[in-house]
Design a protein around this motif. Structure first.
Motif, PDB file in Angstrom:
ATOM      1  N   ASP A 144       0.842  -1.199   0.000  1.00 45.99           N
ATOM      2  CA  ASP A 144       0.000   0.000   0.000  1.00 45.99           C
ATOM      3  C   ASP A 144       0.881   1.254   0.000  1.00 45.99           C
ATOM      4  OD1 ASP A 144      -2.986   0.867   1.887  1.00 45.99           O
ATOM      5  OD2 ASP A 144      -1.833   2.029   0.437  1.00 45.99           O
ATOM      6  N   LEU A 145       0.708   2.059  -1.051  1.00 41.42           N
ATOM      7  CA  LEU A 145       1.553   3.246  -1.195  1.00 41.42           C
ATOM      8  C   LEU A 145       1.278   4.294  -0.124  1.00 41.42           C
ATOM      9  CD1 LEU A 145       1.489   3.639  -5.087  1.00 41.42           C
ATOM     10  CD2 LEU A 145       3.169   2.459  -3.665  1.00 41.42           C
ATOM     11  N   SER A 146       0.149   4.173   0.548  1.00 47.30           N
ATOM     12  CA  SER A 146      -0.171   5.117   1.630  1.00 47.30           C
ATOM     13  C   SER A 146       0.359   4.638   2.972  1.00 47.30           C
ATOM     14  CB  SER A 146      -1.689   5.328   1.712  1.00 47.30           C
ATOM     15  OG  SER A 146      -2.344   4.111   2.038  1.00 47.30           O
ATOM     16  N   GLY A 147       1.030   3.491   2.992  1.00 46.27           N
ATOM     17  CA  GLY A 147       1.606   2.997   4.228  1.00 46.27           C
ATOM     18  C   GLY A 147       0.768   1.970   4.942  1.00 46.27           C
ATOM     19  N   GLY A 148      -0.337   1.518   4.350  1.00 47.65           N
ATOM     20  CA  GLY A 148      -1.181   0.507   4.972  1.00 47.65           C
ATOM     21  C   GLY A 148      -0.532  -0.866   4.943  1.00 47.65           C
ATOM     22  N   SER A 149      -1.275  -1.866   5.422  1.00 50.68           N
ATOM     23  CA  SER A 149      -0.728  -3.215   5.604  1.00 50.68           C
ATOM     24  C   SER A 149      -1.000  -4.142   4.425  1.00 50.68           C
ATOM     25  CB  SER A 149      -1.302  -3.833   6.876  1.00 50.68           C
ATOM     26  OG  SER A 149      -2.723  -3.944   6.775  1.00 50.68           O
ATOM     27  N   THR A 150      -1.672  -3.665   3.370  1.00 49.39           N
ATOM     28  CA  THR A 150      -2.062  -4.541   2.264  1.00 49.39           C
ATOM     29  C   THR A 150      -0.918  -4.717   1.258  1.00 49.39           C
ATOM     30  OG1 THR A 150      -4.356  -3.827   2.490  1.00 49.39           O
ATOM     31  CG2 THR A 150      -3.746  -4.923   0.426  1.00 49.39           C
ATOM     32  N   ILE A 151      -0.792  -5.971   0.761  1.00 53.44           N
ATOM     33  CA  ILE A 151       0.171  -6.330  -0.287  1.00 53.44           C
ATOM     34  C   ILE A 151      -0.605  -6.621  -1.562  1.00 53.44           C
ATOM     35  CG2 ILE A 151       1.879  -8.043  -1.020  1.00 53.44           C
ATOM     36  CD1 ILE A 151       2.497  -8.483   1.975  1.00 53.44           C
ATOM     37  N   PHE A 152      -0.115  -6.115  -2.702  1.00 53.43           N
ATOM     38  CA  PHE A 152      -0.745  -6.342  -4.006  1.00 53.43           C
ATOM     39  C   PHE A 152       0.230  -7.101  -4.907  1.00 53.43           C
ATOM     40  CE2 PHE A 152      -4.300  -3.471  -3.243  1.00 53.43           C
ATOM     41  CZ  PHE A 152      -3.790  -2.617  -2.265  1.00 53.43           C
ATOM     42  N   TYR A 153      -0.300  -8.096  -5.599  1.00 56.24           N
ATOM     43  CA  TYR A 153       0.523  -8.908  -6.500  1.00 56.24           C
ATOM     44  C   TYR A 153       0.207  -8.515  -7.939  1.00 56.24           C
ATOM     45  CZ  TYR A 153       1.486 -11.603  -2.314  1.00 56.24           C
ATOM     46  OH  TYR A 153       1.881 -11.987  -1.059  1.00 56.24           O
ATOM     47  N   ASP A 154       1.267  -8.161  -8.688  1.00 55.92           N
ATOM     48  CA  ASP A 154       1.072  -7.542 -10.001  1.00 55.92           C
ATOM     49  C   ASP A 154       1.280  -8.501 -11.176  1.00 55.92           C
ATOM     50  OD1 ASP A 154       2.849  -4.883  -8.462  1.00 55.92           O
ATOM     51  OD2 ASP A 154       0.669  -5.045  -8.711  1.00 55.92           O
ATOM     52  N   ALA A 155       2.417  -9.207 -11.245  1.00 57.31           N
ATOM     53  CA  ALA A 155       2.719 -10.005 -12.443  1.00 57.31           C
ATOM     54  C   ALA A 155       3.854 -10.979 -12.146  1.00 57.31           C
ATOM     55  CB  ALA A 155       3.110  -9.094 -13.609  1.00 57.31           C
ATOM     56  N   VAL A 156       3.913 -12.044 -12.956  1.00 54.59           N
ATOM     57  CA  VAL A 156       5.052 -12.971 -12.969  1.00 54.59           C
ATOM     58  C   VAL A 156       5.474 -13.147 -14.424  1.00 54.59           C
ATOM     59  CG1 VAL A 156       4.397 -14.191 -10.866  1.00 54.59           C
ATOM     60  CG2 VAL A 156       3.573 -15.019 -13.079  1.00 54.59           C
ATOM     61  N   ALA A 157       6.740 -13.482 -14.621  1.00 57.06           N
ATOM     62  CA  ALA A 157       7.249 -13.715 -15.973  1.00 57.06           C
ATOM     63  C   ALA A 157       8.299 -14.812 -15.925  1.00 57.06           C
ATOM     64  CB  ALA A 157       7.846 -12.442 -16.564  1.00 57.06           C
ATOM     65  N   VAL A 158       8.243 -15.710 -16.917  1.00 56.17           N
ATOM     66  CA  VAL A 158       9.256 -16.753 -17.078  1.00 56.17           C
ATOM     67  C   VAL A 158       9.798 -16.642 -18.496  1.00 56.17           C
ATOM     68  CG1 VAL A 158       9.772 -19.223 -17.051  1.00 56.17           C
ATOM     69  CG2 VAL A 158       8.124 -18.274 -15.419  1.00 56.17           C
ATOM     70  N   ASP A 159      11.091 -16.395 -18.606  1.00 54.29           N
ATOM     71  CA  ASP A 159      11.756 -16.236 -19.906  1.00 54.29           C
ATOM     72  C   ASP A 159      11.043 -15.203 -20.770  1.00 54.29           C
ATOM     73  OD1 ASP A 159      12.700 -19.737 -20.124  1.00 54.29           O
ATOM     74  OD2 ASP A 159      13.752 -18.039 -19.264  1.00 54.29           O
ATOM     75  N   GLY A 160      10.623 -14.113 -20.137  1.00 54.88           N
ATOM     76  CA  GLY A 160      10.024 -13.008 -20.863  1.00 54.88           C
ATOM     77  C   GLY A 160       8.553 -13.142 -21.151  1.00 54.88           C
ATOM     78  N   SER A 161       7.950 -14.296 -20.864  1.00 52.50           N
ATOM     79  CA  SER A 161       6.512 -14.485 -21.063  1.00 52.50           C
ATOM     80  C   SER A 161       5.794 -13.995 -19.808  1.00 52.50           C
ATOM     81  CB  SER A 161       6.195 -15.953 -21.329  1.00 52.50           C
ATOM     82  OG  SER A 161       4.805 -16.144 -21.475  1.00 52.50           O
ATOM     83  N   VAL A 162       5.118 -12.866 -19.937  1.00 51.49           N
ATOM     84  CA  VAL A 162       4.554 -12.175 -18.780  1.00 51.49           C
ATOM     85  C   VAL A 162       3.092 -12.567 -18.576  1.00 51.49           C
ATOM     86  CG1 VAL A 162       4.045  -9.915 -17.770  1.00 51.49           C
ATOM     87  CG2 VAL A 162       6.116 -10.241 -19.134  1.00 51.49           C
ATOM     88  N   SER A 163       2.739 -12.829 -17.325  1.00 53.15           N
ATOM     89  CA  SER A 163       1.343 -13.065 -16.941  1.00 53.15           C
ATOM     90  C   SER A 163       0.964 -12.025 -15.898  1.00 53.15           C
ATOM     91  CB  SER A 163       1.158 -14.476 -16.367  1.00 53.15           C
ATOM     92  OG  SER A 163       1.442 -15.466 -17.322  1.00 53.15           O
ATOM     93  N   GLN A 164       0.030 -11.149 -16.245  1.00 56.12           N
ATOM     94  CA  GLN A 164      -0.491 -10.195 -15.273  1.00 56.12           C
ATOM     95  C   GLN A 164      -1.423 -10.941 -14.306  1.00 56.12           C
ATOM     96  OE1 GLN A 164       0.600  -7.075 -15.191  1.00 56.12           O
ATOM     97  NE2 GLN A 164       1.734  -7.197 -17.131  1.00 56.12           N
ATOM     98  N   ILE A 165      -1.279 -10.685 -13.036  1.00 51.89           N
ATOM     99  CA  ILE A 165      -2.123 -11.343 -12.037  1.00 51.89           C
ATOM    100  C   ILE A 165      -3.415 -10.532 -11.911  1.00 51.89           C
ATOM    101  CG2 ILE A 165      -2.324 -11.986  -9.608  1.00 51.89           C
ATOM    102  CD1 ILE A 165       0.679 -12.473  -9.610  1.00 51.89           C
ATOM    103  N   THR A 166      -4.504 -11.132 -12.383  1.00 47.45           N
ATOM    104  CA  THR A 166      -5.794 -10.425 -12.439  1.00 47.45           C
ATOM    105  C   THR A 166      -6.888 -11.082 -11.612  1.00 47.45           C
ATOM    106  OG1 THR A 166      -6.372 -11.645 -14.454  1.00 47.45           O
ATOM    107  CG2 THR A 166      -5.293  -9.496 -14.727  1.00 47.45           C
TER     108      THR A 166
END
Length: 634
Positions: free
Chosen positions: A557-579
């Motif tokens: 959390d950019l405001s300093g809260g306790s929440t974690i956000f998961y954005d994306a993973v990539a293997v050998d350049g193949s990107v998967s956005q976590i949606t």
């Protein structure tokens, strides 16, 4: 048989029933001398043992034996080599050879007792033979005919023969009739024990040039280490290693490149190549670095090749076909290639057909997970030292040290009956441009075996977004088959009130119809609970004996809260956005977020990666290597 009638005595004359195939009687040899001899029977008795001796020296006995294949060390000068066999009832048979030791044929490659791959290089010299100037040289295999080179005192040639065990005979004749021979016992591999991907034999390269080679076994033994050398230089050794991926610097001219492998019981295998190193006949101005995105611009020039004007040029990727520009002395084109590590071959041909090649190692990445320009990094983490000499710490959890890799038992896994781990620096395998990687090794028995490695660094409170960025190499298919989870976490402690655990793991939990283990990327919701994401992963993405680029991006959390956000993973350049995410047990949709772990109190301000291997089944072992290990933050 002649019998004296009056005395009733019979004297039996037995011709020697010992066959010596090496060395040759009357030849000039160098020490040590390869001795190969056979005796199936002696005076109609089955042979029971054999021996050799030098002059009036004591016997070196082989019992039981019907053959000898050994190296004999002999002092310089004229000697008699006695080769003997005894029948199983005491009969003695003997073959004597007159040898002159010294001033014979010197063979620099291959080496006696080595395993070679067709075709292999033969280099031998005989400036004199038995004190006489050399008039001719030759080679033969076993009892085959000679391949003769007249009016020479050296041989540098390529030859092939059938797979199996052979005796290579290298010969020279003096200008007054002296005969010299050096014999070598070779094992010719049907399938290359040492496979060199680049450079190719007889290639023209510019310095430095990439060397890539692999060896999984040598003479039936698992490969333990590898090396390379140039000409008669010393070995550059990679231990432990089953592959070499490095850059070699050499002076201009023709060289012999020896690529070697040793089995874990001492067997030696070697692949020998002839290369011609030029003074930079090809200049590549783009790409300028190792990392590129596809498509990339290739710009190269060559005005001459091997001293003659360039007529045409080309490029190829790995073992692919050439894209040719004819006529041309330059290339300016766009190249598209799949993500991952590749070798870019840039070539030029002169007007007489001579070829020059410049090889570049490139890593094609997907630009969407490139860290921003303001990102900072913890550094090249594999080079951090190892706590407790890299061995596992008792119990679970870690100790309060920083900038050191700690080997830890995983507190969050069901305990195995036994699990252990270690970490150390390795010189091979490595990515191009890197001299060392970090090896992680774990063994387990009983289900739930898991070992993690943690490397703590001082915290920076300005770090909100993290990108776990690492290249991983599994040397064997068994390592991949035993892998159930590959866990890659970033831990951040701002104060003593808890830890943000940015946890992600590839969970290979089921087999598909082909028997391959497949699964999903999971993320941690509270430090101890995992949820499934929409991003899939599979065993094939971590294929053995190859580097794989793995990236995980998340933020708090950019405001300093306790929440974690998961954005994306990539293997050998193949990107998967976590949606989207779901509970593993029920499939119910849940938020793709986590929470600060408030149970993990008392931590000093820390940022650090966690690298973890979880084993599949009830027992096994996993080895992995990490290179260019970065934690980016911004």
């Amino acid at each position: 048989m002649a019998c004296a009638v009056l005395l009733s005595i019979c004297i039996t004359t037995v011709s020697a029933q010992v066959t010596v195939s090496a060395p040759i009687d009357g030849s000039v040899v160098n020490s040590p001398v390869l001795l190969q001899a056979q005796s199936s029977s002696c005076s109609s008795q089955a042979t029971g043992s054999m021996a050799y001796s030098i002059d009036d020296g004591v016997d070196t006995i082989f019992n039981p034996a019907t053959s000898i294949n050994t190296n004999v060390t002999m002092p310089g000068g004229a000697h008699t080599l006695h080769v003997k066999a005894w029948g199983n009832q005491g009969a003695l048979c003997m073959k004597d050879l007159a040898l002159n030791v010294g001033n014979g044929v010197a063979v620099s490659t291959p080496t006696n007792g080595s395993t070679v791959t067709n075709p292999f290089n033969l280099q031998a010299q005989a400036p004199s033979c038995g004190g006489q100037g050399t008039s001719a040289m030759a080679w033969s295999v076993d009892d085959g005919s000679d391949t003769i080179f007249n009016a020479v005192s050296s041989i540098n040639t390529s030859l092939s023969t059938s797979s199996g065990s052979h005796t290579l005979r290298v010969k020279a004749w003096g200008n007054s009739g002296a005969f010299c021979e050096t014999d070598l016992a070779l094992s010719v591999s049907a399938v290359g024990a040492v496979v060199v991907a680049t450079p190719s034999n007889n290639a023209t390269v510019s310095s430095p040039f990439p060397l890539q080679a692999q060896s999984s076994s040598c003479q039936g033994q698992t490969t333990g280490s590898m090396a390379y050398s140039l000409d008669s230089g010393t070995d550059t050794v990679f231990d432990p290693a089953t592959s070499i991926n490095t850059s070699v610097t050499a002076t201009q001219g023709t060289h012999t490149l020896h690529v070697k492998a040793w089995g874990n019981q001492g067997a030696l295998c070697m692949n020998t190549l002839t290369i011609n190193v030029t003074g930079g006949d090809i200049t590549v101005t783009s790409p300028t670095g190792t990392n590129v995105t596809s498509p990339f611009t290739l710009q190269a020039q060559s005005s001459s090749c091997q001293g003659l004007s360039t007529g045409s040029m080309a490029y190829s990727i790995d073992s692919g076909t050439d894209t040719i520009f004819d006529p041309a002395t330059s290339i300016n084109t766009s190249v598209s290639v799949s993500t991952g590590t590749h070798i870019l071959h840039v070539k030029a041909w002169n007007t007489s057909g001579g070829v020059c090649v410049k090889d570049l190692n490139i890593d094609v990445v997907n630009n969407s997970l490139q860290p921003p320009s303001n990102a900072q990094s913890l550094g090249v983490l594999e080079l951090d030292s190892a706590y407790n000499n890299g061995t596992a710490i008792a119990g679970c959890g870690g100790v309060s040290v920083q900038n050191e890799w700690q080997t830890q038992h995983d507190c969050g896994s069901a305990p195995a009956n036994f699990e252990d781990g270690s970490t150390s620096l390795a010189t091979s395998p490595t990515l191009p441009g890197h001299s060392q990687s970090r090896q992680f090794h774990m063994t387990y028995s009983g289900t739930g075996g898991a070992i993690r490695w943690f490397d703590a660094h001082p915290n920076n409170s300005s770090a909100f977004t993290f990108q776990y960025d690492v290249y991983v190499f599994f040397p064997l298919a068994a390592d991949v088959n035993n892998l159930e989870n590959l866990e890659l976490d970033v831990n951040q402690a701002l104060d003593g009130t808890g830890v943000y655990i940015f946890g992600a793991q590839c969970f290979l939990g089921r087999q598909d119809s082909s028997g391959q283990w497949v699964g999903v990327w999971q993320v941690s919701s509270n430090g101890a609970h995992w949820i499934n994401t929409n991003a899939t992963c599979s065993q094939s993405q971590f294929a053995a004996n190859s580097w794989h680029h793995i990236q995980v991006r998340s933020h708090r959390d950019l405001s300093g809260g306790s929440t974690i956000f998961y954005d994306a993973v990539a293997v050998d350049g193949s990107v998967s956005q976590i949606t989207s995410c779901s509970e593993p047990s029920t499939g119910a949709a849940v938020s793709c977020t986590g929470q600060k772990d408030t149970n993990a109190t008392g931590w000093s301000p820390t940022i650090g990666p966690n690298f973890q291997l979880d084993g599949r089944g009830t027992s096994g072992a996993i080895t992995a290597y990490a290179n260019n290990f970065q934690i980016y933050w911004w």
